[in-house]
Design a protein around this motif. Structure first.
Motif, PDB file in Angstrom:
ATOM      1  N   VAL A  90       0.879  -1.376  -0.007  1.00 45.02           N
ATOM      2  CA  VAL A  90      -0.045  -0.054   0.103  1.00 45.02           C
ATOM      3  C   VAL A  90       0.939   1.108   0.059  1.00 45.02           C
ATOM      4  CG1 VAL A  90      -1.466   1.392   1.204  1.00 45.02           C
ATOM      5  CG2 VAL A  90      -1.863  -0.964   1.135  1.00 45.02           C
ATOM      6  N   LEU A  91       2.018   1.186   0.743  1.00 43.90           N
ATOM      7  CA  LEU A  91       2.701   2.390   0.831  1.00 43.90           C
ATOM      8  C   LEU A  91       3.673   2.700  -0.467  1.00 43.90           C
ATOM      9  CD1 LEU A  91       4.450   2.004   4.457  1.00 43.90           C
ATOM     10  CD2 LEU A  91       2.796   3.766   3.835  1.00 43.90           C
ATOM     11  N   LEU A  92       3.877   1.387  -1.075  1.00 40.70           N
ATOM     12  CA  LEU A  92       4.537   1.400  -2.386  1.00 40.70           C
ATOM     13  C   LEU A  92       3.652   2.224  -3.699  1.00 40.70           C
ATOM     14  CD1 LEU A  92       7.171   0.851  -3.968  1.00 40.70           C
ATOM     15  CD2 LEU A  92       6.290  -1.305  -4.276  1.00 40.70           C
ATOM     16  N   LEU A  93       2.549   1.713  -3.497  1.00 40.37           N
ATOM     17  CA  LEU A  93       1.370   2.332  -4.492  1.00 40.37           C
ATOM     18  C   LEU A  93       1.328   3.809  -4.169  1.00 40.37           C
ATOM     19  CD1 LEU A  93      -1.400  -0.434  -4.340  1.00 40.37           C
ATOM     20  CD2 LEU A  93       0.352   0.044  -6.312  1.00 40.37           C
ATOM     21  N   LEU A  94       1.330   4.105  -2.793  1.00 39.78           N
ATOM     22  CA  LEU A  94       1.090   5.673  -2.688  1.00 39.78           C
ATOM     23  C   LEU A  94       2.206   6.494  -2.925  1.00 39.78           C
ATOM     24  CD1 LEU A  94      -0.596   5.506   0.959  1.00 39.78           C
ATOM     25  CD2 LEU A  94      -1.626   6.197  -1.182  1.00 39.78           C
ATOM     26  N   LEU A  95       3.341   5.859  -2.803  1.00 43.73           N
ATOM     27  CA  LEU A  95       4.799   6.502  -3.423  1.00 43.73           C
ATOM     28  C   LEU A  95       4.594   6.434  -5.015  1.00 43.73           C
ATOM     29  CD1 LEU A  95       7.534   7.546  -2.724  1.00 43.73           C
ATOM     30  CD2 LEU A  95       8.383   5.310  -2.785  1.00 43.73           C
ATOM     31  N   ALA A  96       4.298   5.572  -5.544  1.00 47.81           N
ATOM     32  CA  ALA A  96       4.202   5.408  -6.880  1.00 47.81           C
ATOM     33  C   ALA A  96       3.284   6.489  -7.613  1.00 47.81           C
ATOM     34  CB  ALA A  96       3.602   4.215  -7.508  1.00 47.81           C
ATOM     35  N   LEU A  97       1.938   6.837  -6.757  1.00 47.44           N
ATOM     36  CA  LEU A  97       1.130   7.756  -7.316  1.00 47.44           C
ATOM     37  C   LEU A  97       1.643   9.317  -7.152  1.00 47.44           C
ATOM     38  CD1 LEU A  97      -2.097   6.420  -5.863  1.00 47.44           C
ATOM     39  CD2 LEU A  97      -1.524   6.464  -8.475  1.00 47.44           C
ATOM     40  N   LEU A  98       2.524   9.324  -6.106  1.00 52.07           N
ATOM     41  CA  LEU A  98       3.069  10.666  -5.627  1.00 52.07           C
ATOM     42  C   LEU A  98       4.233  10.819  -6.799  1.00 52.07           C
ATOM     43  CD1 LEU A  98       3.626  13.181  -3.906  1.00 52.07           C
ATOM     44  CD2 LEU A  98       5.255  11.561  -2.630  1.00 52.07           C
ATOM     45  N   VAL A  99       5.099   9.733  -7.051  1.00 51.34           N
ATOM     46  CA  VAL A  99       6.164  10.325  -8.070  1.00 51.34           C
ATOM     47  C   VAL A  99       5.539  10.483  -9.608  1.00 51.34           C
ATOM     48  CG1 VAL A  99       8.095   8.925  -9.263  1.00 51.34           C
ATOM     49  CG2 VAL A  99       7.823   8.825  -6.844  1.00 51.34           C
ATOM     50  N   LEU A 100       4.676   9.536  -9.627  1.00 47.95           N
ATOM     51  CA  LEU A 100       3.839  10.105 -11.118  1.00 47.95           C
ATOM     52  C   LEU A 100       3.149  11.194 -11.096  1.00 47.95           C
ATOM     53  CD1 LEU A 100       2.720   8.592 -13.918  1.00 47.95           C
ATOM     54  CD2 LEU A 100       0.744   7.881 -12.553  1.00 47.95           C
ATOM     55  N   GLY A 101       2.694  11.867 -10.080  1.00 46.67           N
ATOM     56  CA  GLY A 101       2.342  13.211 -10.054  1.00 46.67           C
ATOM     57  C   GLY A 101       3.412  14.188 -10.159  1.00 46.67           C
ATOM     58  N   ILE A 102       4.517  13.840  -9.556  1.00 45.73           N
ATOM     59  CA  ILE A 102       5.476  15.082  -9.671  1.00 45.73           C
ATOM     60  C   ILE A 102       6.103  15.052 -11.179  1.00 45.73           C
ATOM     61  CG2 ILE A 102       7.859  15.387  -8.963  1.00 45.73           C
ATOM     62  CD1 ILE A 102       7.147  14.071  -6.053  1.00 45.73           C
ATOM     63  N   VAL A 103       6.265  13.712 -11.820  1.00 48.43           N
ATOM     64  CA  VAL A 103       6.632  13.762 -13.271  1.00 48.43           C
ATOM     65  C   VAL A 103       5.738  14.273 -14.223  1.00 48.43           C
ATOM     66  CG1 VAL A 103       7.185  11.926 -15.009  1.00 48.43           C
ATOM     67  CG2 VAL A 103       7.868  11.596 -12.770  1.00 48.43           C
ATOM     68  N   TRP A 104       4.290  14.119 -13.882  1.00 49.37           N
ATOM     69  CA  TRP A 104       3.365  14.793 -14.802  1.00 49.37           C
ATOM     70  C   TRP A 104       3.668  16.343 -14.641  1.00 49.37           C
ATOM     71  CZ3 TRP A 104      -0.714  18.124 -14.363  1.00 49.37           C
ATOM     72  CH2 TRP A 104      -1.459  18.380 -15.652  1.00 49.37           C
TER      73      TRP A 104
END
Length: 492
Positions: A153-167
């Protein structure tokens, strides 16, 4: 023709399986080597504990770290293996036993290293960290699977955060592409993220490698026996032994002296330093004349020659960037191995390129751990906790995965980048590549000049005995005339 097609398909399938077996065998050997290395540094108390759950979690995290370190070693060997494979095919063009060594194998190795390096950086290492720090959600049943659920769950939240930063970053830098939908994740956003990670790794190499090139002289000097230049080793050893005995008596008599009790820790540290100095002096006394008078100067000359060669190749690459567009790093789909050498000096030049690439990697690691920002990550034998191991594996993977791009950008080799390594956005920017080469040449030259001049002056000061003066000896307090006068008086 209908009969030949199944036969050709069968031969192609068997050849692909053979290449897969070679890759698996190579990675298995590197995995075993990486496990032995990590086993020498890990803290034993974290794996031998009464809590079976913690021990299991730590073992799984250690296996993930071993996989990541193996991928880092593969990334280091990627470019040297490619260069040497091309030279082997040029030397034995008609050899039946070398037919397996072709462009398909090398291209597949590049793609696998790229895939596994990004998989380790984006998923495996964050999961390993969250897995070791997790305890399971509140109210859930305790166990290893509860920790797995929390880490995922923490990894998925981190992935969403990184994806938002990249966008957001792509929207700020590329307005015309910012309106792309999230369906372009695999084709646009992930390569953009990989490009940013590679740029960070190359910038980290730019900072660490010049520092490491200057530190290599002192690190190598500490491992070798220095020559006796106007120095009486027997006299120095006697004084050191007397000082060690005096400190030992103070420590043993510390129970009767209040002042010694308060300064016991300082005395123990001083005693260890003196003891190390005595051991080094005994090694210098027992060393053979060849080891003492030839080993150290030869090693210093080799390091100096390699460093100067790197600077000269970068300067030559700067001139080529100004005159020839083909000097820019770029990607290629087919390596065309065995067609022509990637060095103008043939096999000898290719061997020099391999040595320089490995030397730059070792120097970057030395500079990384010598930097004040990363000194705390330096692993200690049998005393490195799992969090530090994870941080070290991530750092080494970032440095090693950026090594092919780093070497090609500086012009150390003409072997262009294969697969997804050549898709980085900033590689086609002339100003970025040109400025990068100029900064590397300037920083390395300045570090080299400073290191050589200070090392020569320090050795002269020690040889003439000026380090025993009560005042602090520095460049301003000891002019060159005083060094000459002291040296002449000693010779007379």
């Amino acid at each position: 023709m209908p009969v030949l097609r199944p036969l050709n398909a069968k031969i192609t399938l068997e050849f692909s399986l053979f290449l897969l077996q070679i890759c698996v065998l190579l990675f298995t050997c590197l995995y075993m080597l990486s496990y032995l290395i990590l086993n020498q540094f890990r803290k034993t108390a974290e794996f031998v504990t009464d809590d079976v759950e913690d021990a299991t979690v730590n073992k799984i995290a250690l296996w993930l770290c071993t996989f990541t370190l193996s991928v880092a070693v593969c990334a280091v060997l990627l470019l040297p293996i490619s260069i040497l494979s091309n030279e082997v095919l040029l030397t034995f063009p008609q050899s039946y036993y070398m037919q397996w060594l072709n462009g398909s194998l090398i291209h597949g190795l590049w793609n696998l290293v790229f895939l596994f390096s990004n998989l380790s950086l984006v998923f495996l290492m964050p999961f390993a960290y969250f897995f070791t720090e997790s305890e399971g959600f509140a109210g859930s049943r305790k166990g290893v699977m509860a920790r797995v659920y929390e880490a995922v769950v923490l990894l998925l939240l981190l992935a969403l955060l990184v994806l938002g930063i990249v966008w957001v970053a792509s929207a700020l830098l590329h307005d015309n592409i910012a309106r792309k939908s999230l369906y372009d994740l695999w084709e646009y956003y992930l390569p953009y993220l990989y490009s940013g990670i590679s740029l960070f790794g190359v910038l980290l190499l730019l900072l660490c490698t010049p520092l490491g090139l200057s530190r290599m002289f002192s690190v190598t000097g500490s491992l070798l026996v220095k020559p006796r230049l106007l120095e009486d080793v027997e006299d120095t050893l006697s004084c050191t032994t007397f000082e060690e005995d005096s400190l030992s008596r103070k420590i043993n008599c510390g129970s009767t002296s209040c002042w010694v009790k308060l300064n016991m820790e300082a005395l123990k540290k001083e005693y260890q330093a003196v003891q190390s100095k005595r051991v080094a002096l005994e090694m210098r006394r027992k060393a053979s004349p060849w080891q003492r008078n030839l080993g150290y100067p030869l090693a210093m000359l080799v390091l100096l020659a390699l460093t100067v060669m790197c600077v000269l190749m970068v300067c030559f690459n700067v001139l080529e960037l100004l005159l020839d567009e083909t000097a820019m790093p770029r990607g290629m789909e087919d390596p065309h191995l065995g067609m022509a050498s990637f060095s103008m000096f043939g096999s000898l030049g290719a061997a020099v390129q391999v040595v320089l690439i490995l030397y730059l990697m070792v120097s970057s690691v030395v500079g990384f751990y010598s930097s004040p920002l990363f000194t705390g990550l330096l692993p200690r034998a049998q005393d490195t906790n799992l969090t530090q191991i994870i941080a070290n594996c991530v750092s080494l993977l970032i440095l090693s995965s950026a090594l092919p791009v780093f070497s090609r950008t500086l012009g150390i080799t003409r072997f262009d980048l294969l697969g997804d390594f050549g898709r980085y956005n900033w590689l086609g920017n002339f100003y970025v590549v040109f400025l990068y080469n100029m900064l590397f040449a300037g920083l390395t030259s300045a570090s080299l000049i400073k290191t050589v001049t200070w090392a020569v002056q320090r050795e002269l000061i020690r040889a003439f005995g000026l380090h025993r003066l009560p005042l602090t000896v520095s460049r301003s307090t000891v002019p060159f005339r005083l060094l000459l006068a002291s040296g002449l008086s000693k010779i007379q």
